[in-house]
Scaffold this active site. Structure first.
Site, short mmCIF file in Angstrom:
data_model
loop_
_atom_site.label_atom_id
_atom_site.label_comp_id
_atom_site.label_asym_id
_atom_site.label_seq_id
_atom_site.Cartn_x
_atom_site.Cartn_y
_atom_site.Cartn_z
N LEU A 126 -3.86 -1.53 0.58
CA LEU A 126 -4.99 -1.77 1.46
C LEU A 126 -4.46 -2.15 3.34
O LEU A 126 -3.44 -3.14 2.56
CB LEU A 126 -6.45 -2.03 1.30
CG LEU A 126 -6.68 -1.83 -0.23
CD1 LEU A 126 -8.27 -2.87 -0.47
CD2 LEU A 126 -7.72 -0.85 0.30
N ASP A 127 -4.57 -1.50 4.04
CA ASP A 127 -4.85 -2.30 5.60
C ASP A 127 -5.52 -3.85 5.21
O ASP A 127 -6.18 -4.52 4.75
CB ASP A 127 -5.47 -1.24 6.67
CG ASP A 127 -5.01 -0.30 6.26
OD1 ASP A 127 -4.14 0.11 6.30
OD2 ASP A 127 -5.80 0.85 7.56
N ARG A 128 -4.60 -4.84 6.62
CA ARG A 128 -4.88 -5.48 6.91
C ARG A 128 -6.70 -5.88 6.56
O ARG A 128 -7.18 -6.91 6.01
CB ARG A 128 -3.70 -6.54 7.33
CG ARG A 128 -4.32 -8.03 8.35
CD ARG A 128 -3.77 -8.29 9.19
NE ARG A 128 -2.63 -8.92 9.14
CZ ARG A 128 -2.27 -9.45 9.22
NH1 ARG A 128 -2.46 -10.58 8.63
NH2 ARG A 128 -0.60 -10.44 9.08
N THR A 130 -9.19 -4.00 5.59
CA THR A 130 -9.78 -4.08 5.03
C THR A 130 -10.16 -4.17 3.96
O THR A 130 -8.70 -5.68 3.33
CB THR A 130 -9.09 -2.06 4.53
OG1 THR A 130 -9.02 -1.63 5.51
CG2 THR A 130 -10.00 -1.79 3.16
N ARG A 226 -10.12 6.24 8.28
CA ARG A 226 -10.27 5.45 9.91
C ARG A 226 -10.19 7.11 11.09
O ARG A 226 -11.13 6.57 11.94
CB ARG A 226 -9.26 4.41 10.39
CG ARG A 226 -9.84 3.32 9.49
CD ARG A 226 -8.01 2.41 9.13
NE ARG A 226 -8.67 1.50 10.50
CZ ARG A 226 -7.59 0.46 10.91
NH1 ARG A 226 -7.01 -0.39 10.61
NH2 ARG A 226 -7.87 -0.06 12.87
#
Length: 283
Positions: A126-128, A130, A226
């Site tokens: 997961l992105d930082r 998120t 996104r």
């Protein structure tokens, strides 16, 4: 420090990563490039294949590198094979920095399992920015089984996001390929030369300024949700990288993941929607 490898034909950087689990492999590779790793007294590159008789010496004060801090994450589920956590926004999945001293999901998993390596237990990212549910492997066999589920696209994921404006239609499938943006290589965009990317969305709530939307990615491209929301001209709130309005966090949360566990049981895991989502929708 002088040590002897036990595994024949093991890559030098892999061996160093096992010895120095608190330091990124990228930094260890840089030491090799700078002639600061000697094998039998001679500098060797990271891809050198070690022999059991080789002696390895690192010409660097490894003890001087700041050690990673322990981190506590909410555990949603665990058994002998997996750990499922609710990752907070702002925590990285695994470190990529020069030194490996930032707490991450990987370092948390390593605390519990003692798995070596910079990405120990990390099956998916997961992105930082998120938050939400992440499933991690406790063993290498579990890692292989879970990665196969992702590779075969058998995993079902659902996210929730707050987007600016109002989507029309309120439910649809976005089928637009995604490619790296050559003008900003750290970002992505919709483009004809990209890889297939599909996202199903459904608006579940609306306020004067925002929609709360469920997002189900059918593919797993980097920044897919996104980019797709930006392309619809309704970027995710807080996503300034993709045209979203400024906010104190990215309003994107991994709500659910359904996956077959290594024990053969298909299981659905959920991470509660953060309170600030409801607060924003009530404005």
């Amino acid at each position: 420090m002088i040590t002897s490898p036990k595994v024949p034909k093991q890559r030098l950087d892999h061996y160093l990563a096992e010895k120095y689990t608190d330091i990124s492999r990228a930094f260890l590779q840089k030491l090799c490039t700078n002639d600061q790793v000697l094998v039998n007294g001679r500098p060797e590159r990271s891809g050198y294949k070690l022999k059991p008789t080789d002696k390895v010496e690192v010409i660097y004060d490894m003890a001087g590198i700041e050690k990673i801090e322990d981190i506590d994450l909410p555990i949603l589920y665990q058994d002998e094979n997996v750990i499922v956590v609710n990752k907070p926004a702002g925590v990285i999945s695994h470190s990529r920095g020069k030194f490996w001293n930032e707490p991450s999901v990987a370092s948390f998993i390593r605390q519990l399992t003692n798995q070596p390596g910079g990405r120990a237990g990390i099956v998916h990212r997961l992105d930082r920015a998120t938050s939400g549910v992440m499933i991690c492997a406790k063993t290498q066999l579990a890692m292989i089984a879970l990665q196969k589920e992702f590779a075969d696209r058998k995993v079902k994921k659902m996210y929730v996001a707050v987007v600016s404006g109002h989507l029309d239609p309120r439910q649809a499938v976005i089928d637009m390929p995604i490619e790296r943006n050559p003008k900003a290589p750290s970002t992505f965009r919709v483009g004809s030369n990209g890889k297939t990317a599909q996202t199903q969305y459904k608006v579940t709530e609306s306020s004067d300024k925002y929609d709360l939307v469920q997002l189900e990615p059918k593919t797993g491209r980097t920044h897919q949700l996104r980019v797709h929301m930006q392309q619809q001209k309704h970027p995710i709130v807080g996503d300034t990288l993709y045209g979203g309005e400024t906010h104190d966090r990215l309003m994107l949360h991994a709500l659910q993941i359904k996956i077959k566990l290594p024990n053969g049981k298909a299981t659905l895991f959920s991470a509660p929607i953060p309170n600030d989502f409801g607060e924003m929708m009530s404005k």
